[in-house]
Design a protein around this motif. Structure first.
Motif, PDB file in Angstrom:
ATOM      1  N   GLU A  20      13.236   1.539 -29.665  1.00 52.54           N
ATOM      2  CA  GLU A  20      12.889   2.951 -29.837  1.00 52.54           C
ATOM      3  C   GLU A  20      13.947   3.672 -30.662  1.00 52.54           C
ATOM      4  N   ARG A  21      15.200   3.359 -30.417  1.00 50.70           N
ATOM      5  CA  ARG A  21      16.279   4.006 -31.169  1.00 50.70           C
ATOM      6  C   ARG A  21      16.283   3.575 -32.627  1.00 50.70           C
ATOM      7  N   VAL A  22      15.959   2.313 -32.888  1.00 46.37           N
ATOM      8  CA  VAL A  22      15.856   1.841 -34.270  1.00 46.37           C
ATOM      9  C   VAL A  22      14.774   2.612 -35.022  1.00 46.37           C
ATOM     10  N   LEU A  23      13.609   2.734 -34.425  1.00 44.19           N
ATOM     11  CA  LEU A  23      12.508   3.417 -35.106  1.00 44.19           C
ATOM     12  C   LEU A  23      12.840   4.882 -35.376  1.00 44.19           C
ATOM     13  N   ALA A  24      13.458   5.552 -34.404  1.00 42.06           N
ATOM     14  CA  ALA A  24      13.844   6.955 -34.605  1.00 42.06           C
ATOM     15  C   ALA A  24      14.895   7.075 -35.699  1.00 42.06           C
ATOM     16  N   ALA A  25      15.859   6.158 -35.695  1.00 43.74           N
ATOM     17  CA  ALA A  25      16.920   6.198 -36.697  1.00 43.74           C
ATOM     18  C   ALA A  25      16.371   5.948 -38.096  1.00 43.74           C
ATOM     19  N   MET A  26      15.455   4.978 -38.221  1.00 40.44           N
ATOM     20  CA  MET A  26      14.897   4.683 -39.540  1.00 40.44           C
ATOM     21  C   MET A  26      14.045   5.840 -40.053  1.00 40.44           C
ATOM     22  N   GLU A  27      13.388   6.537 -39.153  1.00 36.64           N
ATOM     23  CA  GLU A  27      12.621   7.716 -39.570  1.00 36.64           C
ATOM     24  C   GLU A  27      13.554   8.796 -40.117  1.00 36.64           C
ATOM     25  N   SER A  28      14.686   8.998 -39.448  1.00 35.13           N
ATOM     26  CA  SER A  28      15.653   9.996 -39.920  1.00 35.13           C
ATOM     27  C   SER A  28      16.293   9.567 -41.227  1.00 35.13           C
ATOM     28  N   ALA A  29      16.651   8.279 -41.326  1.00 36.52           N
ATOM     29  CA  ALA A  29      17.266   7.777 -42.555  1.00 36.52           C
ATOM     30  C   ALA A  29      16.292   7.875 -43.718  1.00 36.52           C
ATOM     31  N   GLU A  30      15.023   7.567 -43.453  1.00 41.05           N
ATOM     32  CA  GLU A  30      14.018   7.641 -44.512  1.00 41.05           C
ATOM     33  C   GLU A  30      13.869   9.075 -45.022  1.00 41.05           C
ATOM     34  N   ALA A  31      13.889  10.038 -44.124  1.00 37.58           N
ATOM     35  CA  ALA A  31      13.783  11.439 -44.534  1.00 37.58           C
ATOM     36  C   ALA A  31      14.987  11.852 -45.376  1.00 37.58           C
ATOM     37  N   HIS A  32      16.182  11.424 -44.971  1.00 37.83           N
ATOM     38  CA  HIS A  32      17.390  11.726 -45.727  1.00 37.83           C
ATOM     39  C   HIS A  32      17.336  11.111 -47.123  1.00 37.83           C
ATOM     40  N   GLU A  33      16.959   9.844 -47.191  1.00 37.54           N
ATOM     41  CA  GLU A  33      16.903   9.159 -48.485  1.00 37.54           C
ATOM     42  C   GLU A  33      15.837   9.776 -49.387  1.00 37.54           C
TER      43      GLU A  33
END
Length: 401
Positions: free
Chosen positions: A285-298
């Protein structure tokens, strides 16, 4: 959003002051990953087992890495195979699968892919007497849609190999829709997820990939390769192996002793990703949330770059697909991309030029020499981007309007 300053502080290489846009070729490495590799190397270590502490250390490192990659990819840890690289694993699996191919069978690859997901299949199909068919993409838009795959898939198709995201221009095909076409034909679906995994949350089951290949060194980890598959599918395959080595799945696909220190680094890389955004819950769950945030930043940084590039005369951006990673390939009217690469390097900006082993898409785009590739990662910030744009403006003899 992720706390970019906090993220950047964990990458020792960034202290040198260089702005790194070379992530598609291999990301920078955070300190926790390097420390995990070091710690594994100085542990008492031996071949895997359960009798001595050294044996148990090795076993725990292997099982820990399988569990970590399963959490990253939404896969079954019993179907996680490790190897030297994605290329090596793909060659091994192509050789194994081709043992059942013959004249009249068809293998589908694409013009969008890195050569690591083209040449192994072409070589082994030709040796087996099977026919190779290519799914094309539209060069003006960079799109490869489901109809382009459907056009080359038929009742004799045995396997379709396709990228999850182009390492050259970033295009992200609709994998679930394409998987439906592949599986309706009774074929296997092999996805090169090397570039995609670094930029998006991955769910192998939702993508409906029979095999999903990736490389930890593209997402903050060490240099090794991973393939995720259903253990039941792996049970049906019988690769060449040493007689006394294990015939269990997934070990039968892992030739020789595994690099325990690199597996420790792989686990640390997944844990690092899971910690990019502070939240409770399991690692998946933490991986998916983190990747969503990283994707938005990128995506935010990528859109900023694209707006600025539109104000520079003589720049052509070849990354145009509607859905893509923050990866921009560009060429310059009357100017060499290699010269731009060297100019940027002189001002502390790493954005390399070339085809990056993406032989087929470069040829399809008419860019035999490739272009300048700008890849944005979670550790890039606005100051990195501004330095890139200033450097390009100086190279072209002007500034962004």
């Amino acid at each position: 959003m992720i706390d970019v300053e906090s993220v950047r502080a964990q990458f020792p290489s960034l202290r040198a002051g260089t702005a790194h846009f070379d992530g598609p070729g291999g990301s920078q490495t955070p300190e926790p990953v390097a420390r995990a590799i070091h710690d594994a190397l100085v542990l008492p270590i031996a071949n895997r087992g359960s009798v001595t502490p050294a044996e148990r250390n090795a076993e725990q490192l292997v099982q820990g890495a399988r569990a970590a990659m399963a959490d990253l990819l939404g896969a079954d840890p019993r179907g996680i195979v490790f190897g030297r690289s994605m290329t090596q694993l793909t060659f091994d699996l192509a050789r194994t699968l081709a043992a059942s191919w013959g004249p009249g069978d068809e293998i589908v690859v694409s013009r969008l892919d890195h050569d690591a997901n083209v040449r192994p299949w072409v070589i082994h199909a030709e040796r087996a007497g099977a026919t190779v068919r290519f799914a094309d993409f539209e060069p003006d838009s960079g799109e490869l849609d489901v109809e382009q795959v459907r056009a080359v898939v038929g009742e004799r198709t045995r396997l379709v190999a396709l990228t999850g995201a182009s390492n050259l221009i970033g295009t992200r095909p609709d994998l679930p829709a394409i998987a439906e076409v592949v599986h309706a034909a009774g074929a296997l679906f092999y996805v090169d997820g090397v570039h995609l995994t670094a930029h998006a949350g991955v769910d192998v089951a939702a993508l409906r990939a029979d095999f999903y290949a990736c490389s930890p060194y593209k997402f903050f980890g060490p240099h090794c390769g991973v393939v995720a598959a259903d253990p039941a599918l792996l049970e049906t395959l019988h690769p060449d192996k040493l007689l006394p080595s294990s015939d269990a799945v997934p070990e039968r696909f892992e030739l020789g002793t595994l690099p325990y220190e690199l597996l420790a680094g792989t686990t640390a890389a997944v844990d690092f990703i899971a910690g990019l955004t502070p939240m409770a819950g399991g690692r998946r769950e933490r991986v998916l949330a983190a990747m969503e945030s990283a994707e938005a930043h990128e995506r935010s940084l990528s859109e900023y770059v694209e707006r600025a590039l539109a104000g520079l005369d003589g720049v052509t951006v070849h990354s145009r697909a509607r859905r893509r990673t923050p990866t921009l390939l560009m060429t310059f009217a009357g100017r060499s991309a290699q010269d731009a690469y060297r100019h940027l390097a002189d001002v502390g900006v790493n954005a390399p030029a070339g085809t990056f082993y993406a032989y087929e898409p470069a040829r399809r785009l008419g860019l035999e020499a490739g272009g300048l590739r700008v890849g944005i990662s979670a550790y890039n910030d606005r100051s990195d981007v501004d330095r890139l744009l200033t450097g390009l403006g100086d190279f072209l003899g002007g500034s962004p309007r």
